[in-house]
Scaffold this motif. Structure first.
Motif, short mmCIF file in Angstrom:
data_model
loop_
_atom_site.label_atom_id
_atom_site.label_comp_id
_atom_site.label_asym_id
_atom_site.label_seq_id
_atom_site.Cartn_x
_atom_site.Cartn_y
_atom_site.Cartn_z
N LYS A 185 -16.51 61.89 -21.46
CA LYS A 185 -17.78 62.38 -22.02
C LYS A 185 -17.56 62.89 -23.44
O LYS A 185 -18.37 62.62 -24.34
N ILE A 186 -16.47 63.61 -23.64
CA ILE A 186 -16.16 64.13 -24.98
C ILE A 186 -15.87 62.97 -25.93
O ILE A 186 -16.35 62.97 -27.07
N ALA A 187 -15.15 61.97 -25.45
CA ALA A 187 -14.81 60.81 -26.28
C ALA A 187 -16.06 60.07 -26.74
O ALA A 187 -16.08 59.53 -27.85
N GLU A 188 -17.10 60.05 -25.91
CA GLU A 188 -18.36 59.42 -26.30
C GLU A 188 -18.94 60.10 -27.53
O GLU A 188 -19.44 59.43 -28.44
N SER A 189 -18.92 61.41 -27.54
CA SER A 189 -19.45 62.16 -28.69
C SER A 189 -18.66 61.88 -29.96
O SER A 189 -19.21 61.76 -31.04
N ASN B 284 -11.20 56.89 -28.36
CA ASN B 284 -10.60 56.63 -27.07
C ASN B 284 -10.34 57.95 -26.34
O ASN B 284 -9.82 58.90 -26.94
N PRO B 285 -10.67 58.03 -25.04
CA PRO B 285 -10.40 59.25 -24.27
C PRO B 285 -8.93 59.68 -24.29
O PRO B 285 -8.63 60.87 -24.14
N VAL B 286 -8.01 58.75 -24.48
CA VAL B 286 -6.59 59.09 -24.55
C VAL B 286 -6.34 60.03 -25.74
O VAL B 286 -5.58 61.00 -25.63
N LEU B 287 -6.98 59.76 -26.87
CA LEU B 287 -6.84 60.63 -28.04
C LEU B 287 -7.43 62.01 -27.77
O LEU B 287 -6.89 63.02 -28.21
N VAL B 288 -8.53 62.05 -27.04
CA VAL B 288 -9.14 63.33 -26.67
C VAL B 288 -8.17 64.12 -25.78
O VAL B 288 -7.95 65.31 -26.00
N ARG B 289 -7.59 63.45 -24.80
CA ARG B 289 -6.67 64.14 -23.88
C ARG B 289 -5.46 64.72 -24.61
O ARG B 289 -4.96 65.78 -24.25
N LYS B 290 -4.99 64.04 -25.65
CA LYS B 290 -3.86 64.57 -26.43
C LYS B 290 -4.24 65.90 -27.09
O LYS B 290 -3.47 66.85 -27.07
N GLU B 291 -5.45 65.96 -27.62
CA GLU B 291 -5.88 67.20 -28.27
C GLU B 291 -6.19 68.28 -27.23
O GLU B 291 -5.93 69.45 -27.46
N LEU B 292 -6.73 67.88 -26.10
CA LEU B 292 -7.01 68.84 -25.03
C LEU B 292 -5.74 69.52 -24.56
O LEU B 292 -5.74 70.71 -24.25
#
Length: 136
Positions: A28-32, A36-44
Motif C-alpha cells: 500500500k505504501i509502495a503504491e503511494s 517497488n515494495p522491496v524498496l519500501v521494506r528496506k526503508e521500513l
C-alpha cells in the motif's frame, strides 16, 4: 544514497502520520510512492530499528507510527536513514599516502562531512513530522 532514502522515508512517515493508528502494508505504501515494495521494506527496516515505527506480520499486518508524529522530528527520520554513513562520501580510490595531500585528505574530508551532517540535523531537528504532515 542518503538523499533519496530520506525522501522515501519521509514520504512513508508522512503517510503513516496522516493515518495514525492504521496498519499499512508495504504494498500500500509502495503504491503511494510508485516504487517497488522491496524498496519500501528496506526503508521500513531502518525506521523500525530506530524505534520510529511498529510492525506486525500477517494478513492484517503492516506498519504504523510507534509514537505520536508530534514527538518525531525530521532529524529523527534523517538519522534513521543516514545510519553510520555520511551524506557526502569519500572517493572510492585510495590516495597516495606518501603525498602531502593524499596522506591527509580523507581525514580532513571526514571532518567536513561530520560538519555537513550536523548542519542538516540542526536544520531538521526543530521540524516535527506532525507539522510536516499538516502541510497536506
Amino acid at each position: 544514497m542518503v538523499k533519496s532514502k530520506f525522501s522515501i522515508s519521509l514520504h512513508i512517515m508522512t503517510l503513516l502520520a496522516y493515518y495514525p493508528g492504521e496498519w499499512h502494508s508495504s504494498a500500500k505504501i509502495a503504491e503511494s510512492l510508485k516504487i517497488n515494495p522491496v524498496l519500501v521494506r528496506k526503508e521500513l527496516k531502518a525506521l523500525k530499528s530506530s524505534g520510529l515505527i511498529d510492525s506486525k506480520e500477517g494478513k492484517n499486518g503492516g506498519v504504523k507510527l510507534e509514537k505520536s508524529a508530534k514527538n518525531i522530528s525530521l532529524a529523527d527520520i534523517f538519522e534513521a536513514v543516514k545510519g553510520s554513513s555520511h551524506v557526502l562520501n569519500l572517493s572510492s580510490n585510495v590516495p597516495d599516502v606518501s603525498c602531502k595531500i593524499g596522506g591527509q585528505i580523507n581525514q580532513k574530508l571526514l571532518s567536513i562531512f561530520d560538519e555537513v551532517d550536523n548542519a542538516i540535523i540542526d536544520i531538521l531537528k526543530p521540524q516535527t513530522l506532525e507539522a510536516f504532515k499538516n502541510q497536506f
